[in-house]
Enzyme design. Sequence first.
Site: not given
Length: 537
Positions: A122, A238, A287, A349, A384
Amino acid sequence: MAARWEARADLIVVGTGVAGLTAALRARELGLRVLVVTKAAGDDGNTRWAQGGVAVVMEDQHDPGDSVGKHIEDTLTAGAGLCDDVAVAAIISDGPAAVARLRERGAVFDAKPDGLLERTREGGHSAFRVVHSGGDATGAEVERALLKATVDGRVPLLENHVAVDAVKTPLGAVAGLLVLDGNGVPGVLTAPAVLLATGGLGQMYQATSNPSVATGDGLALALRAGAVAADVEFIQFHPTVLYTGRGARGRCPLVTEAVRGEGAVLIDATGARVMKGVHPLEDLAPRDVVAAAITRHMAQEPGGVDDHVFLDATALHDMATRFPTVFAACTSVGIDPAVDPIPVAPAAHFACGGVVSTVDGRTGVAGLYAVGEVARTGLHGANRLASNSLLEGLVCGTRAAEAVASDLAVGLIAPARAVDISLPTAPVADRDLLQRVMSRYAAIGRDAEGLAVVGSVLDVSTVDKQLESRELVEDAALTMAARALIAAAQQRTESRGCHVRTDFTERSVAWQRSQLVRLTPTGQPVLADPVLAEGVA
């Protein structure tokens, strides 16, 4: 209205996600009397919606050259200078053992024919280290396994009971909780330890990946109890939730980052690549980078589209089996991912900040502990790293239970008599109005003028109300969380991680520090260190 009923335990856990249930199970193993409380049904929290997986480097199965150390490096890079190095190392290093315990409790992860776990990659990760279940239904499997283990382990669960306020001793230690049952009848749960595992606050915005229960209740309760919060200005959006039309509200279906990890790319309405040239990792950048890039791109209105972009996953030939949750969400709105690019847009998110706590869950208030998304351990910093949240819940939930047992054994916390307390009164804003101004002025792009607008709107629209229902508890929590975020965001005159200031676009070395938030005696969130904050501005 005073409490009408009472129950007792050694530990009260508030929340039934990965962090709370992991803590409850470990505490039960250690011989503690545990009571778990949730304001909805047991599986209604954020955990079951987690798609991607658990980021972890297993000793016997990982990419060549990958290591726990590399995972730590990736986490620190994503955190944009605000991670706590010691906390990051502790949590990431404990990951393999935590995943092993979860599997012993019945969780099943996707495996290859040779028995080794499948892994994906990811955004922000330098290797394929995210283990998953059901393709893109990892959270659902984790929640299933933990709830079953809770039933099998005879850990009592009070559903439809909302935590309203902490019960405190004359010396300020937490000694239990004031709650409302499903009929609105107040009661007291007495215990020397209360563990908050209440999740995030995505409902502060109009569109979010979070379920309706994510209203910041634990953050508000902890602040009222005397704890401090940090990094509350860092809300991760997100990059890719399914766009279902202009003005979408509430929980929007997530399109997991793992889809990009396996080859999908972001494009605009003209077919141009959104992330090309933006970051060395392009579509797999952290992100905050991807969400900000999409937002900037939408502002340019390519092809006349200004509120979404597209995720081209047409080259992925096994979408239906590899990502069944995403595939089902797409087909439900008439999109065939094998043929059609998926319309996506950023949405609220994850809260990177929260109640200041150690990796063992201890806060600055005796008897009060916090784990999971409601806590700020220092793992996430300003942004994060993908799939570190389930990992944090597993590791810190276990460690917090052990900390409670230890603190009880050495007398740092002790049972106390319940006191007669009444339902508190708190400022409450209209939720729809709050969501609209926060989405317009305090989402991905912020500036001083917009933040001032939010502050003014909240100041003139709030009304003090007694918290006599779940809805009022939630709306009061959202009001407090919004005010805390605005206070911190106004002071942080830079752009870092999830905090993007359009009037201060550069990152400042002077701002490489967290801001603490506390409540004034009148219940207003303020910076705990305003002199220092003014000094670096």
